[in-house]
Design an enzyme around this catalytic site. Structure first.
Site, PDB file in Angstrom:
ATOM      1  N   TYR A  32      40.474  26.247  25.864  1.00 44.70           N
ATOM      2  CA  TYR A  32      41.318  25.498  26.824  1.00 44.70           C
ATOM      3  C   TYR A  32      42.461  24.999  25.703  1.00 44.70           C
ATOM      4  CZ  TYR A  32      39.919  21.174  24.587  1.00 44.70           C
ATOM      5  OH  TYR A  32      39.746  19.887  23.760  1.00 44.70           O
ATOM      6  N   ARG A  51      47.121  29.555  19.487  1.00 47.82           N
ATOM      7  CA  ARG A  51      45.915  28.906  19.197  1.00 47.82           C
ATOM      8  C   ARG A  51      45.049  29.364  20.425  1.00 47.82           C
ATOM      9  NH1 ARG A  51      45.191  22.618  18.214  1.00 47.82           N
ATOM     10  NH2 ARG A  51      45.668  22.401  20.583  1.00 47.82           N
ATOM     11  N   ARG A 100      22.721  34.694  35.366  1.00 49.38           N
ATOM     12  CA  ARG A 100      22.707  33.790  34.041  1.00 49.38           C
ATOM     13  C   ARG A 100      22.092  34.730  33.124  1.00 49.38           C
ATOM     14  NH1 ARG A 100      19.870  30.265  31.256  1.00 49.38           N
ATOM     15  NH2 ARG A 100      20.910  28.866  29.978  1.00 49.38           N
ATOM     16  N   HIS A 102      22.591  35.306  28.654  1.00 49.78           N
ATOM     17  CA  HIS A 102      23.646  34.656  27.641  1.00 49.78           C
ATOM     18  C   HIS A 102      24.788  35.783  27.054  1.00 49.78           C
ATOM     19  CE1 HIS A 102      20.497  31.587  27.492  1.00 49.78           C
ATOM     20  NE2 HIS A 102      21.031  31.001  26.539  1.00 49.78           N
ATOM     21  N   LYS A 149      39.001  26.025  19.961  1.00 53.21           N
ATOM     22  CA  LYS A 149      39.271  25.006  21.089  1.00 53.21           C
ATOM     23  C   LYS A 149      38.526  25.148  22.025  1.00 53.21           C
ATOM     24  CE  LYS A 149      42.574  21.985  22.771  1.00 53.21           C
ATOM     25  NZ  LYS A 149      42.111  20.756  21.945  1.00 53.21           N
ATOM     26  N   GLU A 182      37.603  14.691  11.470  1.00 53.37           N
ATOM     27  CA  GLU A 182      38.658  14.402  12.133  1.00 53.37           C
ATOM     28  C   GLU A 182      38.147  13.173  13.142  1.00 53.37           C
ATOM     29  OE1 GLU A 182      39.782  17.852  14.904  1.00 53.37           O
ATOM     30  OE2 GLU A 182      37.753  18.360  15.063  1.00 53.37           O
ATOM     31  N   LEU A 206      39.896  21.037  14.129  1.00 56.96           N
ATOM     32  CA  LEU A 206      40.724  21.485  15.072  1.00 56.96           C
ATOM     33  C   LEU A 206      41.876  21.827  14.376  1.00 56.96           C
ATOM     34  CD1 LEU A 206      40.669  22.880  18.021  1.00 56.96           C
ATOM     35  CD2 LEU A 206      42.204  20.962  18.460  1.00 56.96           C
TER      36      LEU A 206
END
Ligand code: PDD
Length: 285
Positions: A32, A51, A100, A102, A149, A182, A206
């Site tokens: 995101y 990014r 589902r 992986h 991110k 951070e 990040l």
């Protein structure tokens, strides 16, 4: 009413729906961005989307939009929403499989979602009236790929909640060598003897766009020295100033760390000088 974008369609945010088999929902398998727009103009659009493109490549999610295509899509989103200042949230997950499992599935279309939310005017470049922040600090218990991110933010969310529950705006994180990494949703800077210092870009943080704009603006201006290097816990505790930075808070001055005053407990002069330089240049990025 807020208008969102989902998989090629602009629609009211409340009407947006995805499958519960979406891997973003099941695994946090997505990337995101949050891009600030002031007076409908973005700050750092190209670096934000670069990014995102890098993050998608790292996860092998095949969403091949160029920066220009993203610009068209998100500018159209802004055009459909009322207001002057926005945070634009953009999210690409790997998409919904039929089961589902992986391993990365073949032939699944990524889910592309974006919405715009109103944000306040920028803070005044004035140390007497800016909103000061307080932070706590703790050991960084997140994963070792903080440079991606990812939408899998539970480690960040749990740390943020720790800071929030203790009455603070944020929480600073230290690695197992007691070096600053951070904040749970921001990058961190300290100031000592007039020098601005921030941890280097590696897998522990990040690579923040606001962080990059600050460093590049200060270097271009030349009046305030800036260093990217390891920052120890002792240096944080003895800093003259601490700032936390992100697309939503720009450069926020921190006046208390773990209940103790930072420097003399007031917003510092280097914050004001640096925030002026950043404010003058931020639309160039
Ligand atoms: N957070 N570090 C972390 C862990 C972050 O989540 C963020 C941003 C930053 C600052 O990056 P940038 O300057 O590019 O916004 C650093 C966003 C705003 C969020 O999750 O809402």
């Amino acid at each position: 009413m807020s208008i969102a974008y989902l998989n090629g369609t602009y629609l009211p945010l409340e009407e947006a729906r995805i499958s519960p088999l979406d891997r973003g929902f099941l695994f946090g398998d997505g990337i995101y961005e949050v891009i600030p727009y002031y007076n409908r103009k973005p700050v750092g659009f190209a670096p934000h989307m670069q990014r995102m493109i890098n993050g998608l490549a790292a996860l092998e999610i095949k969403c091949n939009k160029s920066i220009d295509e993203w610009r068209e899509l998100l500018d159209a989103l802004i055009a459909k929403n009322d207001g002057d200042n926005f945070g634009v949230y953009v999210h690409v997950s790997r998409g919904a499989d039929t089961k589902r499992f992986h391993a990365y599935p073949e032939n699944v279309e990524p889910t592309v979602f974006a919405f715009a939310f109103g944000i306040k005017d920028p803070e005044p470049v004035d140390r007497a009236t800016v909103h000061p922040y307080t932070v706590s600090s703790t050991q960084d218990l997140r994963w070792k790929r903080c440079n991606i991110k990812s939408t899998a933010l539970l480690g960040n969310v749990m740390h943020f909640q720790q800071g929030y529950a203790s009455g603070n705006n944020e929480i600073l994180l230290y690695n197992d060598k007691n070096e600053l990494t951070e904040g749970s949703s921001c990058n961190a800077f300290i100031v000592k003897d007039g020098v601005v210092i921030t941890p280097i870009e590696d897998n522990q943080i990040l690579p923040g766009i606001t962080r990059r704009i600050i460093i590049d603006s200060l270097k271009a201006d030349g009046s305030i020295p800036v260093e990217e290097r390891t920052v120890t816990m002792d240096e944080v505790r003895n800093a003259d100033e601490i700032w936390i930075t992100s697309s939503s808070k720009e450069i926020a001055p921190v006046v208390k760390l773990d209940g103790n005053p930072v420097g003399n407990g007031e917003v510092g002069p280097v914050w004001e000088a640096a925030f002026r330089i950043y404010t003058d240049r931020k639309f160039d990025f």
